[in-house]
Scaffold this motif. Structure first.
Motif, PDB file in Angstrom:
ATOM      1  N   MET A   1       0.725  -1.208   0.288  1.00 24.68           N
ATOM      2  CA  MET A   1       0.080   0.328   0.071  1.00 24.68           C
ATOM      3  C   MET A   1       0.726   1.323   0.169  1.00 24.68           C
ATOM      4  N   ARG A   2       0.217   1.844  -0.559  1.00 28.52           N
ATOM      5  CA  ARG A   2       1.237   3.794  -0.814  1.00 28.52           C
ATOM      6  C   ARG A   2       0.996   4.536  -0.146  1.00 28.52           C
ATOM      7  N   TYR A   3       2.311   5.204   0.668  1.00 28.26           N
ATOM      8  CA  TYR A   3       1.437   6.255   1.812  1.00 28.26           C
ATOM      9  C   TYR A   3       1.825   7.321   0.863  1.00 28.26           C
ATOM     10  N   ILE A   4       1.995   8.493   1.442  1.00 23.07           N
ATOM     11  CA  ILE A   4       1.899   9.757   0.483  1.00 23.07           C
ATOM     12  C   ILE A   4       1.370  10.719   1.477  1.00 23.07           C
ATOM     13  N   PHE A   5       3.432  11.681   1.677  1.00 27.17           N
ATOM     14  CA  PHE A   5       3.242  12.008   2.757  1.00 27.17           C
ATOM     15  C   PHE A   5       3.698  13.709   1.984  1.00 27.17           C
TER      16      PHE A   5
ATOM     17  N   TYR B   1     -13.546   0.519   3.847  1.00 25.53           N
ATOM     18  CA  TYR B   1     -12.144   1.367   4.270  1.00 25.53           C
ATOM     19  C   TYR B   1     -11.233   0.329   4.080  1.00 25.53           C
ATOM     20  N   ASP B   2      -9.591   0.309   4.082  1.00 28.80           N
ATOM     21  CA  ASP B   2      -8.767  -0.135   3.930  1.00 28.80           C
ATOM     22  C   ASP B   2      -7.898  -0.055   5.362  1.00 28.80           C
ATOM     23  N   ALA B   3      -7.111  -0.893   6.087  1.00 31.47           N
ATOM     24  CA  ALA B   3      -6.703  -1.195   7.409  1.00 31.47           C
ATOM     25  C   ALA B   3      -5.414  -0.800   7.568  1.00 31.47           C
ATOM     26  N   LEU B   4      -4.325  -0.641   7.485  1.00 34.82           N
ATOM     27  CA  LEU B   4      -2.984  -0.577   7.799  1.00 34.82           C
ATOM     28  C   LEU B   4      -2.062  -0.641   9.050  1.00 34.82           C
ATOM     29  N   LEU B   5      -2.115  -1.301  10.079  1.00 35.04           N
ATOM     30  CA  LEU B   5      -1.584  -1.843  11.347  1.00 35.04           C
ATOM     31  C   LEU B   5       0.658  -2.607  11.106  1.00 35.04           C
TER      32      LEU B   5
ATOM     33  N   PRO C   1      -7.835  -5.144   3.834  1.00 38.47           N
ATOM     34  CA  PRO C   1      -8.606  -4.473   3.104  1.00 38.47           C
ATOM     35  C   PRO C   1     -10.330  -4.290   3.296  1.00 38.47           C
ATOM     36  N   GLY C   2     -10.742  -3.717   3.132  1.00 40.15           N
ATOM     37  CA  GLY C   2     -12.304  -3.784   2.545  1.00 40.15           C
ATOM     38  C   GLY C   2     -13.138  -4.127   4.089  1.00 40.15           C
TER      39      GLY C   2
END
Length: 466
Positions: free
Chosen positions: A1-5, A376-380, A424-425
């Motif tokens: 997953m991409r994270y743009i700062f 929504y998607d989550a990342l931890l 995801p989802g």
């Protein structure tokens, strides 16, 4: 997953020339678990003005060094290998100037490198002009002058040769004043907004709608001799982040004209009357034209800087870096050309590497009036070598009338060392009875009962007539 700062502002100071060294742009970053950063950017655009006078010519430039009027001492210019030198005629209005006559520019980034030879008053980058500085001159100028201590800069607009200040004179220690010193001045114009740099440091911004396109060039005041080493103009423009505080300088209290000379009355304040490009000057003195092919310098590499420190180079528009520790890092990219050197930097990009990475990203965020489900998607990800027991995930919703509902979902778990959860989802049901409007979904992490992280995204509930 991409994270743009988001970019954190301030332009990196590059000890470099700029001829074809147009900086890369649209720098973005992707942070992966373990502190691995992937940087990627768009290539430097190749179109535009590129002139360093190294071949002893000034292709498609038009010069104005008037030798008329009630004053003695006509102006002249010479082109040597590596600069054009203008000596402006003696007399209040005998400015010397030159413009690149092949292209109008609308949005642009232009940089001028110049050295003072004689005289302490104004020398400038001309932009969005209708031609050289004569009695019919219309356009803008970004001016530096050595007339006071500290030296100063200003921005003027011109209507039929008459100047009016937009940014009145400000003193700054950014301008080099010793004999033989060189300075660079840069203007980035996008729409009606313009950013200004002195020696690659952001100093000011203006907004003015008077001229929406025009020529690029340079000029110096009567009685002054100036050497112009390089001028470039790219049709690419990227304004500085608006949250940056520029190094504006100290206001000059004297009344000065656009040459930096004292006046006995305040500057005039003309009213903008048009946004049209004025007619191009028809009569040009000392017109220089030839059929020599446009100069091109050889691209060598892109150079990568992390927190101001050079960390590597690549000929490609992608670069991978390993962060040394947790914390915040600012990346900047420059372009290096042979023989002209290094560009100013791209607009910077900032990355924060936390011990625990946590994010939510809305996917389906519009609910019909009959109700439905958002996704929504989550990342931890736990970067630390220790486990966290009794971590609780709770969700809350802020309604259009700003009341908070929740928790609407709750789950307790143990976050193991190095645990990586990409989920995801995830869903949240929104009932038909919920009022229409804009909502906020909040996902909060609690550790041993204390809130430690929160992520939020928006969603919309449609009304019956939508």
């Amino acid at each position: 997953m991409r994270y743009i700062f988001l970019a954190i502002p301030f332009l990196f100071l590059a000890n470099s020339a700029f001829t074809q060294a147009i900086p890369p742009y649209h720098l973005e970053s992707n942070l992966s678990p373990g502190g691995i950063i992937e940087l990627y950017w768009d290539d430097s655009p190749s179109e535009g003005l590129i002139e360093d006078f190294e071949d002893g010519i000034a292709q498609d430039f038009q010069f104005w060094t008037p030798q008329y009027g009630p004053y003695e001492g006509g102006g002249y210019y010479t082109i040597e290998n590596g600069y054009v030198q203008i000596t402006a005629g003696i007399g209040h209005d005998n400015w010397g100037s030159a413009i690149y006559g092949s292209n109008y520019y609308t949005d642009f980034e232009s940089k001028l490198k110049l050295t003072n030879v004689a005289g302490i008053s104004s020398k400038a980058l001309i932009f969005r002009s209708n031609g050289v500085r004569d009695d019919n001159f219309n356009g803008y100028s970004f001016i530096i002058s050595y007339g006071f201590y500290p030296p100063q800069y200003a921005v003027f607009r011109y209507i039929d040769g008459i100047p009016t200040d937009i940014i009145y004179w400000l003193g700054t220690d950014l301008i080099n004043t010793e004999e033989g010193d060189t300075n660079s001045i840069t203007v980035v114009g996008q729409g009606n907004t313009f950013d200004f740099y002195i020696n690659d440091v952001y100093v000011n911004t203006m907004t003015n709608p008077l001229y929406n396109q025009g020529f690029i060039g340079f000029m110096n005041d009567a009685g002054n001799t100036e050497r112009y080493h390089e001028i470039t103009c790219s049709p690419y423009a990227q304004l500085q982040d608006r949250s940056v505080e520029p190094q504006r300088g100290t206001p000059v209290t004297a009344w000065l004209d656009d040459a930096g000379r004292s006046m006995n009355h305040p500057p005039a304040n003309l009213i903008n009357t048009t946004n049209e490009l004025p007619p191009r000057n028809e009569e040009i003195h000392h017109y220089v034209q030839n059929d020599i092919q446009n100069e091109t310098d050889e691209f060598v590499e892109y150079r990568i800087y992390r927190n101001g420190e050079y960390i590597g180079a690549t000929p490609d528009n992608i670069f991978t870096d390993q962060l040394p520790a947790y914390g915040e890092y600012v990346y900047r990219i420059t372009a290096y050309y042979d023989p002209e050197g290094e560009s100013i930097s791209s607009v910077p990009d900032t990355v924060r590497w936390n011990e625990v990475t946590y994010s939510l990203a809305g996917v389906n965020t519009v609910v019909p009036c009959t109700g439905g489900t958002i996704t929504y998607d989550a990342l931890l990800f736990n970067e630390l070598p220790q486990s966290f027991a009794h971590v609780t995930y709770k969700t809350y919703v802020t309604t259009p009338n700003h009341s908070v509902v929740g928790p609407v979902f709750q789950r307790t778990f143990t976050l193991a060392p190095g645990a990586y959860h990409s989920i995801p989802g995830l869903t949240q049901t929104v009932p038909a009875a919920a009022p229409p409007g804009n909502y906020f979904m909040h996902g909060r992490l609690f550790y041993q009962g204390q809130p430690v992280y929160e992520q939020t995204f928006q969603f919309d509930k449609m009304g019956g007539g939508e």
